[in-house]
Design an enzyme around this catalytic site. Structure first.
Site, short mmCIF file in Angstrom:
data_model
loop_
_atom_site.label_atom_id
_atom_site.label_comp_id
_atom_site.label_asym_id
_atom_site.label_seq_id
_atom_site.Cartn_x
_atom_site.Cartn_y
_atom_site.Cartn_z
N ASP A 131 0.69 -1.25 0.13
CA ASP A 131 -0.01 0.00 -0.03
C ASP A 131 0.85 1.34 -0.06
O ASP A 131 0.35 2.29 0.51
CB ASP A 131 -0.71 -0.01 1.26
N CYS A 185 -22.00 -10.60 -4.85
CA CYS A 185 -22.58 -9.31 -4.20
C CYS A 185 -24.25 -9.53 -4.68
O CYS A 185 -25.11 -9.15 -3.98
CB CYS A 185 -22.08 -8.13 -4.67
N CYS A 188 -27.59 -7.35 -3.67
CA CYS A 188 -27.37 -6.52 -2.47
C CYS A 188 -26.97 -4.99 -2.58
O CYS A 188 -26.08 -4.78 -3.59
CB CYS A 188 -26.63 -7.19 -1.50
N CYS A 191 -24.29 -1.73 1.47
CA CYS A 191 -23.08 -0.69 1.45
C CYS A 191 -23.44 0.62 0.83
O CYS A 191 -23.13 1.79 1.58
CB CYS A 191 -21.89 -1.37 0.88
N CYS A 195 -23.92 4.20 3.21
CA CYS A 195 -22.86 5.00 3.45
C CYS A 195 -23.34 6.39 3.78
O CYS A 195 -24.01 7.16 3.26
CB CYS A 195 -22.07 5.15 1.94
N CYS A 211 -15.71 10.45 0.59
CA CYS A 211 -15.45 9.22 1.59
C CYS A 211 -15.14 9.62 3.00
O CYS A 211 -14.04 10.58 2.99
CB CYS A 211 -14.46 8.20 1.16
N CYS A 238 -13.36 4.84 8.33
CA CYS A 238 -14.74 4.70 8.42
C CYS A 238 -14.85 3.32 7.95
O CYS A 238 -14.19 2.58 6.81
CB CYS A 238 -15.53 5.41 7.35
N CYS A 241 -19.28 0.78 5.29
CA CYS A 241 -19.52 -0.12 3.96
C CYS A 241 -19.29 -1.76 4.38
O CYS A 241 -20.09 -2.52 3.79
CB CYS A 241 -19.02 0.05 2.94
N CYS A 245 -22.02 -5.21 5.56
CA CYS A 245 -21.74 -6.12 4.48
C CYS A 245 -22.16 -7.58 4.95
O CYS A 245 -21.48 -7.93 5.86
CB CYS A 245 -20.41 -6.13 3.71
#
Length: 306
Positions: A131, A185, A188, A191, A195, A211, A238, A241, A245
């Site tokens: 990352d 997914c 659905c 999320c 948000c 975000c 945060c 989301c 799930c």
């Protein structure tokens, strides 16, 4: 079993032994599907003030520009789902930041994996990524069969949800390649509906400039007043989301001691957060990713939440 299969199996087994949740391998080549998506995302200014996302566009899409003679991308995940969480009614930080900074923890494990590859296979050229370089982690993890990218843009699996870090080794070694898995997914929209700032503007597209994680970590200026009262008490990052799930019902606590929270963290009340001093900040978050926002940044976030 041919040599490529043997090497691939060795690497995967060692990755699991080192504590990684999963390991998958894909061929190092140009990410054709992701190129137009990234270009459109940047064109629509969804990176906000994250100017670094505009840099090294070509390298983000082609690992062969990052590592000479790259042949394979080894993707790995490391679970960070905590056994204990903050109590309700206090200011919240993202679960990934509870313990030690993941960059340092994962780099140590990747170094061990690289050393193992050198010992068992021979001199292999490559680089480790956590990352911190122009690598599209989630895209490579999905190509390597470690999960699918959900509507909240996080990598998801049926067995373990999405609370894990992603890292890569890009190497000049031919290996056996895994295949992407099916998207589960379905219809659905949990999320998207949950948000707080409507940052998931359509399925699989997150406007980074809306975000809460962006505002509380990346943004250096004042948080826009239009978002006042919409942060749901999130002071750093945060998890909304991910928390809503359905697949995260299957999240299991991690087994990495370094990811355990500082003893004082879970007991901090709103009053404690509002009165936090620089000394307490350093004591509690000295080794946490929260230090990235610095004391002044955390104070700005808490003041915005009051």
């Amino acid at each position: 079993m041919n040599t490529k299969e043997k090497h691939s199996d060795l690497i995967k087994a060692e990755a699991i032994r080192l504590g990684f949740l999963s390991c998958g391998i894909s061929k190092a080549n140009f990410l054709e599907e992701e190129a137009p998506r990234l270009e459109k995302w940047l064109k629509n200014n969804m990176n906000g003030e994250m100017q670094y996302m505009e840099n090294h566009f070509d390298k983000r899409l082609d690992p062969r520009l990052l590592v000479d003679d790259a042949k394979s991308v080894i993707s790995l995940t490391l679970n960070y789902y905590p056994e204990e969480q903050q109590a309700d009614g206090t200011y919240k930080i993202s679960k990934y930041a509870y313990g030690h900074d993941y960059h340092h923890v994962i780099k140590g494990k990747l170094k061990q994996l690289q050393e193992f590859i050198s010992e068992e296979i021979g001199e292999v050229g490559g680089r480790a990524f956590v990352d911190s370089a122009p690598v599209l982690d989630k895209a490579w993890a999905a190509k390597s069969g470690l999960g699918w990218i959900g509507k909240h843009s996080n990598l998801l699996t049926q067995k373990t949800g999405s609370f894990y870090f992603i890292a890569e080794l890009i190497v000049d070694l031919d290996l056996t390649y895994d295949h992407p898995v099916t998207d589960h997914c379905g219809t659905c929209t949990a999320c998207i509906d949950a948000c707080p700032t409507q940052a998931i503007v359509q399925p699989y597209v997150v406007d980074g400039s809306k975000c809460i994680s962006y505002f509380t970590i990346e943004l250096k200026n004042e948080i826009p007043q239009e978002f006042q009262g919409k942060f749901d008490d999130w002071a750093f990052g945060c998890d909304v989301c991910q928390d809503v799930c359905p697949w995260n019902r299957f999240s299991k606590p991690h087994s990495e001691p370094l990811f355990n929270p500082h003893p004082d963290l879970l007991s901090l009340t709103k009053k404690d957060w509002e009165e936090i001093t620089d000394d307490v900040f350093k004591k509690v978050f000295q080794k946490s990713a929260v230090k990235r926002t610095k004391y002044a940044g955390l104070k700005r976030n808490i003041d915005f939440l009051k």
